[in-house]
Design a protein around this motif. Structure first.
Motif: not given
Length: 753
Positions: A22-30
Motif C-alpha cells: 500500500i505504501a509503495a502505491g498498490a491500487d489493490a492487494v491480493y
C-alpha cells in the motif's frame, strides 16, 4: 488516451507485506487467509488481520481481494460460507476462485461480492470466459501463456475485466493443469502445496546432459508496459505471496512509477532507467528475466537451463526499501479542531479527504470540561494527547490542530485519550463505504438452513465396500487411443469397450473412418460408441483445427472435453452429441458434480481424490438408473503437465512441419523417465508420469464401482495389445500378472492433503 488507468495489484504473504505494498502505491492487494489459498506455505493472514487490512485499504481508496484459488473437498466447501462471512461483512472487494463449486457457493451466499476467475481455471478463450460471465464472474485471470492479442480479443468479445500478470515467477505448466508435484510427492499444486519439481534437474533424452529444461525465467514486463496499458488490461498483477515484504514493496514501487510515467507522458516520454532495471533484477529474480508469453509462443530463451536459483539480492537496496516503505508508516493526513469550555462537553472535529477528493468530517463529544482547581491543562498537553495517533491509519501535524480553550480548564489525560479514540473510530467508519450491513446472525442462519436442505437431498449411504464385475466387459470399459497402431492392436483383441475415445489427431488420420468403427464387423452387437477426445488446451489459433474436426465430431457419438473453453464452444455452436468431461475438469466436491451432472453424460473422476473420497463424492447418483456415468482411469500414464513451452524447441529446435508428434524423455536424478509428447497440431507438450497408474487389483477384487478407462498414450502396438489382453482377463475374473514391470496406484490410497 481513451483507456482507463490499470489497477496495480500487489501480493501480500503477511500483514507487513500488505502495508508495504500500500505504501509503495498498490491500487489493490491480493492475499490469503488461513484456508483455501494457493500458497499454503506463505505466512498468510488471520481473520482479524484481513478485516483490518480491508478497512485500512479503503481509507486510501485501495482494494483487497481474497484468494480462494484451490480445489475444495466437500468438508471444506461446507465451511466456506462461515469462513467468508466476516470478510464479506467487513467489505472485502473480491474473491479469486478456482473451484466451480466454490464459485457457485459464493455467488449464492454473498451478493455483491465480486467473483474473479483464477488463472488456475486455465482460461484460454472467449467461449469459456463467456460461460463464467453467465455464472457471475466479473473478472478473469487468463492463462499466462496467452499472447497479448488473445487477451485483447477475450476482453473485446466478453466485456469482462482482465487481470494479467506482469512480474514474478512463471509456472512451466498451464496453471491448474499440473499434477507433477501431486503425483510424485503428494503435494498438490491444486491445493496450494506445490513442491516445484519443475525447478529440479533433468536430462532430455537418455544421453542428454543434466539441465533445468522446465524452469522458466521470471517475468518482467516493465519495458513493455505501454503495450499492455494500450491493450486495455484492467489489472496488472505482480506474483509473489511467498516472497519477503521488501519484494512486494520494491517491485510495486517501480511499476507504480512507470505506470504513472506512461499516463503522464505517453509512449514518447516512456523510458525505463538502467538503475530501475537493475533494481528489479536485484529483487528475488530467478536467473534472468523475460517478458512472458505476450509477444512469443515459447522458446529456449525463456528457460533457465543452467540454474533455477535466485540471483541473490542487493542488501543495500533491501534496507532502503525497508526504511522507506516498511518502517515509515503510510498514513492519511487529517485536520483537527478541539474545543474545551468549562461546563460544556469537550468537542473534537476531524477532517480528511478521500482518494477522490471528497471531504470526510466527523464530530464527537467527550466528558464535560471542569474548572481547574490548581494547575489548568496546557495547550501542549492537549496537543500531545490528541496527536498521539499511533497505529491508526491517520497522522496530523501540530499546525493542523486548532484549539479553542475558554478559561482555566481541567481535562484528564484518560478523557483526552478516549476523545481521540472515539474521533478516529468515527472518522475511519466514514471511509469504509463498502462495509456490508447484512446481520451476521441472519446470514449464518440462512447458510445453516441451506446446508441442512442440501444434505437432506443427498443420500448418505456409504458404499465404499460395494463392488461387482459385469460378465460383459463391454459394459464396464472405456478405451482411449492416441495412435493408429494402438487402434490396430484393439482390433486384434476381443474387447468391445462401451466407449472408444479417439484423440482428435487420430480421428483425422488417413484410413481411420469413424463410420467403420461404429459398425465394426457385421455383428450389430459389436458396435463401438465413438467419442472424439478434444485437446487438453484450446486457444484461438486452434479453432481452424477444431472446425476441421466438426464432420468427425458430428459423425461420432460424442466428445470428450478437457477444459472450459472446449465445453463452452460446443454449446455455442449447438453441438448435439453427447459430452463427457475428463479428469482435468476437476469434480472435487458435490456442488461441482451437481453442476456438471445437469450438463454432460459422463464424468471422468479426478486423479487427486482417493478411492473412499470418490465413493463419498458420487454416492448419491452412482447407482441410479439412467443416472450420469462415472469412470476412473484403471490404466494409463497420468498427464503431469500441459505446457505451452516445448521440450523440442528448447533442445532440438521447433519440429512443426517435420513431424506432428514426437516423444521425448525427461530423466530425473533418480533415473526415472517421463515421456514428453510434443503435439505440433495444437502447439503444446504433454508430460506423462514415468509409470502408468494401474488399478487392476481393485478391478479383479470387484471393488471398482465405476466404469474403467484404459488410456493409451505413448504405448506401441505390442505394449497396447498386451495391456488390452491383460485387462480382458482381469475383467473376466482371471488373476493374471500385469505385462508392465512397474506401476503406481496413484492417489487411490493416499489422496492429497
Amino acid at each position: 488516451m481513451g483507456k482507463r488507468k490499470p489497477e496495480l495489484l500487489a501480493p501480500a504473504g503477511n500483514y507487513e507485506s500488505f502495508l508495504g505494498a500500500i505504501a509503495a502505491g498498490a491500487d489493490a492487494v491480493y492475499l490469503a487467509g488461513t484456508k483455501y489459498g494457493a500458497r499454503a506455505y506463505a505466512e498468510n493472514f488471520t481473520e482479524e488481520e484481513i478485516c483490518r487490512a480491508v478497512s485500512y485499504a479503503h481509507i486510501f481508496g485501495r482494494k483487497v481481494y481474497l484468494t480462494v484459488n484451490t480445489l475444495l473437498k466437500d468438508e471444506e466447501l461446507k465451511e466456506l460460507t462461515a469462513y467468508l462471512t466476516p470478510y464479506y461483512l467487513a467489505g472485502l472487494d473480491g474473491v479469486i476462485v478456482q473451484d466451480l463449486g466454490a464459485l457457485l457457493t459464493i455467488k449464492e451466499h454473498f451478493p455483491g461480492l465480486e467473483l474473479h476467475a483464477s488463472t488456475q481455471m486455465s482460461l484460454t478463450g472467449s467461449a469459456g470466459a463467456r460461460m463464467l460471465k453467465d455464472l457471475g464472474v466479473v473478472r478473469i485471470v487468463p492463462a499466462r501463456e496467452l499472447s497479448l492479442k488473445e487477451i485483447i480479443d477475450i476482453k473485446k468479445d466478453t466485456g469482462l475485466e482482465i487481470e494479467a500478470f506482469i512480474h514474478g515467477a512463471m509456472c512451466y505448466s498451464y496453471s491448474g493443469q499440473c499434477l507433477f508435484s501431486s503425483m510424485l510427492g503428494g503435494r498438490s499444486g491444486n491445493r496450494g502445496r506445490c513442491a516445484q519439481p519443475c525447478r529440479l534437474p533433468y536430462r532430455v533424452g537418455r544421453e542428454g546432459c543434466e539441465q533445468y529444461p522446465l524452469s522458466l525465467k521470471d517475468m518482467c514486463t516493465v519495458e513493455c508496459l505501454p503495450a499492455l496499458i494500450e491493450a486495455g488490461i484492467d489489472s496488472f498483477k505482480i506474483e509473489g505471496r511467498m516472497k519477503k515484504p521488501e519484494y512486494a514493496a520494491g517491485v510495486t514501487a517501480i511499476y507504480r512509477k512507470y505506470i504513472d510515467l506512461y499516463w503522464k507522458k505517453g509512449r514518447d516520454g516512456y523510458e525505463v532507467s538502467r538503475e530501475d532495471r537493475e533494481r528489479l533484477a536485484s529483487l528475488y529474480i530467478r536467473s534472468g528475466m523475460q517478458e512472458g508469453y505476450y509477444f512469443q509462443q515459447n522458446g529456449k530463451d525463456m528457460i533457465t537451463l543452467d540454474s533455477p536459483s535466485y540471483n541473490g539480492n542487493d542488501e543495500k537496496l533491501l534496507l532502503e526499501i525497508r526504511k522507506r516503505y516498511l518502517e515509515t508508516p503510510f498514513k492519511k493526513r487529517i485536520k483537527m479542531q478541539a474545543d474545551f469550555a468549562v461546563g460544556m462537553k469537550a468537542a473534537l472535529t476531524l477532517e480528511a479527504e478521500d482518494a477522490e477528493g471528497k471531504l470526510h468530517r466527523v464530530s464527537v463529544e467527550g466528558m464535560a470540561v471542569e474548572a481547574a482547581e490548581k494547575q489548568p491543562i496546557s495547550e501542549d498537553n492537549i496537543k500531545t494527547a490528541l496527536l498521539k495517533l499511533g497505529n491508526t491509519p491517520f497522522t496530523a501535524m501540530a499546525e493542523e490542530l486548532k484549539l479553542s480553550i475558554e478559561g482555566n480548564v481541567f481535562y484528564s489525560l484518560k478523557a483526552l485519550n478516549e476523545l481521540r479514540r472515539e474521533g478516529i473510530k468515527s472518522l475511519e467508519k466514514t471511509f469504509d463505504q463498502y462495509r456490508r450491513t447484512m446481520p451476521a446472525q441472519e446470514h449464518t442462519a440462512a447458510i445453516s438452513d441451506n446446508a441442512k436442505e442440501y444434505t437432506a437431498n443427498r443420500r448418505l449411504t456409504d458404499r465404499v465396500n460395494i463392488g461387482y464385475i459385469h460378465s460383459d466387459a463391454r459394459l464396464r470399459m472405456r478405451i482411449l487411443l492416441s495412435s493408429k497402431e494402438q487402434l490396430y492392436a484393439l482390433k486384434e483383441t476381443s474387447l468391445k469397450p462401451q466407449i472408444l475415445y479417439l484423440e482428435s489427431g487420430l480421428a483425422q488420420e488417413k484410413d481411420v473412418y469413424i463410420s467403420e468403427l461404429k459398425s465394426y464387423g457385421d455383428n450389430a452387437e459389436a458396435l463401438y460408441r465413438v467419442y472424439i477426445a478434444l485437446p487438453y488446451i484450446v486457444r484461438s489459433h486452434d479453432m481452424v483445427v477444431l472446425r476441421s474436426l466438426l464432420p468427425a465430431m458430428r459423425e461420432a457419438d460424442g466428445c470428450l472435453v478437457r477444459n472450459l473453453e472446449s465445453y463452452a464452444w460446443l454449446k455455442e455452436i449447438g453441438y448435439e452429441g453427447e459430452i463427457a468431461i475428463d479428469a482435468s475438469l476437476y469434480c472435487f466436491n458435490e456442488r461441482t458434480l451437481d453442476f456438471w451432472q445437469e450438463r454432460v453424460n459422463n464424468i471422468c473422476l479426478p486423479y487427486e481424490l482417493n478411492g473412499k473420497e470418490l465413493i463419498r463424492l458420487t454416492r448419491d447418483v452412482l447407482y441410479e438408473e439412467n443416472g450420469i456415468a462415472f469412470e476412473q482411469t484403471a490404466y494409463g500414464r497420468t498427464p503431469l503437465m500441459i505446457t505451452a513451452n516445448c521440450i523440442a524447441r528448447t533442445t532440438d529446435g521447433c519440429q512443426k512441419g517435420a513431424q506432428r508428434k514426437k516423444c521425448y524423455y525427461l530423466k530425473d536424478r533418480f533415473h526415472k523417465e517421463f515421456p514428453v509428447l510434443t503435439d505440433c497440431r495444437y502447439c503444446y507438450n504433454v508430460i506423462y508420469n514415468s509409470l502408468p497408474v494401474s488399478l487392476h487389483e481393485k478391478v479383479f477384487q470387484g471393488k471398482m464401482p465405476f466404469d474403467i478407462r484404459l488410456a493409451f498414450t505413448v504405448e506401441d502396438y505390442a505394449e497396447t495389445i498386451k495391456v488390452l489382453n491383460f485387462f480382458g482377463e482381469v475383467l473376466q475374473g482371471v488373476q493374471a500378472k500385469p505385462p508392465y514391470p512397474e506401476y503406481t496406484k496413484g492417489h487411490e490410497k493416499r489422496g492429497v492433503e
